[in-house]
Design a protein around this motif. Structure first.
Motif, PDB file in Angstrom:
ATOM      1  N   MET A   1       0.825  -1.213   0.000  1.00 47.30           N
ATOM      2  CA  MET A   1       0.000   0.000   0.000  1.00 47.30           C
ATOM      3  C   MET A   1       0.859   1.262   0.000  1.00 47.30           C
ATOM      4  N   ILE A   2       1.906   1.268   0.812  1.00 52.76           N
ATOM      5  CA  ILE A   2       2.771   2.439   0.897  1.00 52.76           C
ATOM      6  C   ILE A   2       3.455   2.709  -0.430  1.00 52.76           C
ATOM      7  N   ASN A   3       3.874   1.664  -1.098  1.00 52.75           N
ATOM      8  CA  ASN A   3       4.633   1.835  -2.332  1.00 52.75           C
ATOM      9  C   ASN A   3       3.776   1.831  -3.586  1.00 52.75           C
ATOM     10  N   ALA A   4       2.457   1.740  -3.431  1.00 48.86           N
ATOM     11  CA  ALA A   4       1.570   1.747  -4.599  1.00 48.86           C
ATOM     12  C   ALA A   4       1.364   3.145  -5.160  1.00 48.86           C
ATOM     13  N   VAL A   5       1.535   4.159  -4.332  1.00 49.40           N
ATOM     14  CA  VAL A   5       1.369   5.536  -4.795  1.00 49.40           C
ATOM     15  C   VAL A   5       2.737   6.195  -4.880  1.00 49.40           C
TER      16      VAL A   5
ATOM     17  N   ASN B   1       5.416   9.466  -5.058  1.00 46.09           N
ATOM     18  CA  ASN B   1       5.540  10.722  -4.323  1.00 46.09           C
ATOM     19  C   ASN B   1       4.882  11.865  -5.083  1.00 46.09           C
ATOM     20  N   ALA B   2       4.903  11.803  -6.402  1.00 44.78           N
ATOM     21  CA  ALA B   2       4.263  12.849  -7.209  1.00 44.78           C
ATOM     22  C   ALA B   2       2.748  12.840  -6.997  1.00 44.78           C
TER      23      ALA B   2
ATOM     24  N   VAL C   1       1.256  11.933  -4.221  1.00 49.03           N
ATOM     25  CA  VAL C   1       1.012  12.437  -2.874  1.00 49.03           C
ATOM     26  C   VAL C   1       1.153  13.952  -2.840  1.00 49.03           C
ATOM     27  N   ILE C   2       2.161  14.468  -3.525  1.00 51.58           N
ATOM     28  CA  ILE C   2       2.385  15.913  -3.554  1.00 51.58           C
ATOM     29  C   ILE C   2       1.326  16.618  -4.389  1.00 51.58           C
ATOM     30  N   GLY C   3       0.882  15.980  -5.456  1.00 50.15           N
ATOM     31  CA  GLY C   3      -0.130  16.573  -6.324  1.00 50.15           C
ATOM     32  C   GLY C   3       0.424  17.001  -7.663  1.00 50.15           C
ATOM     33  N   ASP C   4       1.669  16.634  -7.964  1.00 49.11           N
ATOM     34  CA  ASP C   4       2.279  17.011  -9.234  1.00 49.11           C
ATOM     35  C   ASP C   4       1.850  16.116 -10.383  1.00 49.11           C
ATOM     36  N   SER C   5       1.371  14.932 -10.078  1.00 49.18           N
ATOM     37  CA  SER C   5       1.087  13.956 -11.123  1.00 49.18           C
ATOM     38  C   SER C   5      -0.174  14.306 -11.905  1.00 49.18           C
ATOM     39  N   TYR C   6      -1.287  14.315 -11.250  1.00 47.24           N
ATOM     40  CA  TYR C   6      -2.563  14.640 -11.879  1.00 47.24           C
ATOM     41  C   TYR C   6      -3.570  14.938 -10.790  1.00 47.24           C
ATOM     42  N   SER C   7      -4.668  15.521 -11.166  1.00 47.99           N
ATOM     43  CA  SER C   7      -5.671  15.862 -10.156  1.00 47.99           C
ATOM     44  C   SER C   7      -7.041  15.298 -10.488  1.00 47.99           C
TER      45      SER C   7
ATOM     46  N   THR D   1      -5.471  13.959  -2.367  1.00 50.21           N
ATOM     47  CA  THR D   1      -6.032  13.660  -1.045  1.00 50.21           C
ATOM     48  C   THR D   1      -6.253  12.164  -0.882  1.00 50.21           C
ATOM     49  N   GLY D   2      -6.745  11.515  -1.914  1.00 45.95           N
ATOM     50  CA  GLY D   2      -6.933  10.067  -1.871  1.00 45.95           C
ATOM     51  C   GLY D   2      -5.611   9.328  -1.746  1.00 45.95           C
ATOM     52  N   ALA D   3      -4.587   9.819  -2.433  1.00 45.18           N
ATOM     53  CA  ALA D   3      -3.260   9.194  -2.323  1.00 45.18           C
ATOM     54  C   ALA D   3      -2.692   9.356  -0.917  1.00 45.18           C
ATOM     55  N   ARG D   4      -2.903  10.517  -0.316  1.00 44.92           N
ATOM     56  CA  ARG D   4      -2.426  10.740   1.055  1.00 44.92           C
ATOM     57  C   ARG D   4      -3.161   9.840   2.040  1.00 44.92           C
ATOM     58  N   ILE D   5      -4.461   9.707   1.861  1.00 44.85           N
ATOM     59  CA  ILE D   5      -5.236   8.828   2.745  1.00 44.85           C
ATOM     60  C   ILE D   5      -4.797   7.381   2.579  1.00 44.85           C
ATOM     61  N   TRP D   6      -4.583   6.954   1.340  1.00 45.84           N
ATOM     62  CA  TRP D   6      -4.135   5.597   1.051  1.00 45.84           C
ATOM     63  C   TRP D   6      -2.783   5.321   1.717  1.00 45.84           C
TER      64      TRP D   6
END
Length: 154
Positions: free
Chosen positions: A67-71, A73-74, A76-82, A89-94
């Protein structure tokens, strides 16, 4: 105590080798954790010496590792896509749920070690130690795999 690591510097520049080294080291830690618990399960196959329900901690630590490595860092930060089903927010919760499972497994393994083996004064303590080390190795392997690699090279 603040700044006690400010003077520590690492002059090693791994460059292109950082991702393979971190991945291999994390894999070795993960493998070692499971190898230790398999050894304990083989040496103590009876329910009286080693309850099979204690394997739940290792399984939860493994799920947390993924679970930790499924998302990234981009994400989590929000650089990837929104857009999509997993926003930042979903990535941070995950990732928070993954870290919670990982810490919970590590704490539960300590409880099993001390409550189930040390405090009860059983004849053998190795299964409890094996459960703790399995979860500790998986925990540190997950942290190394998450934070030891860089995503700039992808």
């Amino acid at each position: 105590m603040s700044g006690f690591l400010d003077g520590v510097r690492c002059d090693c520049n791994l460059g292109e080798r950082r991702n393979p080294i971190a991945s291999i080291a994390a894999g070795v830690l993960f493998f070692t954790g499971w190898w230790i618990i398999i050894d304990a399960a083989v040496q103590y196959p009876s329910q009286e010496q080693f309850l099979h329900a204690y394997h739940t901690c290792g399984v939860m630590a493994t799920v947390a590792f993924f679970m930790i490595n499924a998302v990234s860092n981009a994400q989590v930060i929000g650089d990837s896509y929104s857009e999509g089903c997993i926003t930042p927010t979903g990535a941070r919760i995950w990732m928070f749920i993954g870290f919670t499972l990982s810490f919970g497994s590590l704490i539960a393994s300590m409880w099993i070690l001390f409550g189930g083996f040390v405090a009860s004064q059983k004849d053998v303590v190795y299964p409890g130690v094996a459960i703790f080390f399995q979860n500790a190795f998986i925990f540190f392997g997950g942290l190394l795999f998450k934070f030891g690699r860089t995503e700039e090279q992808w």
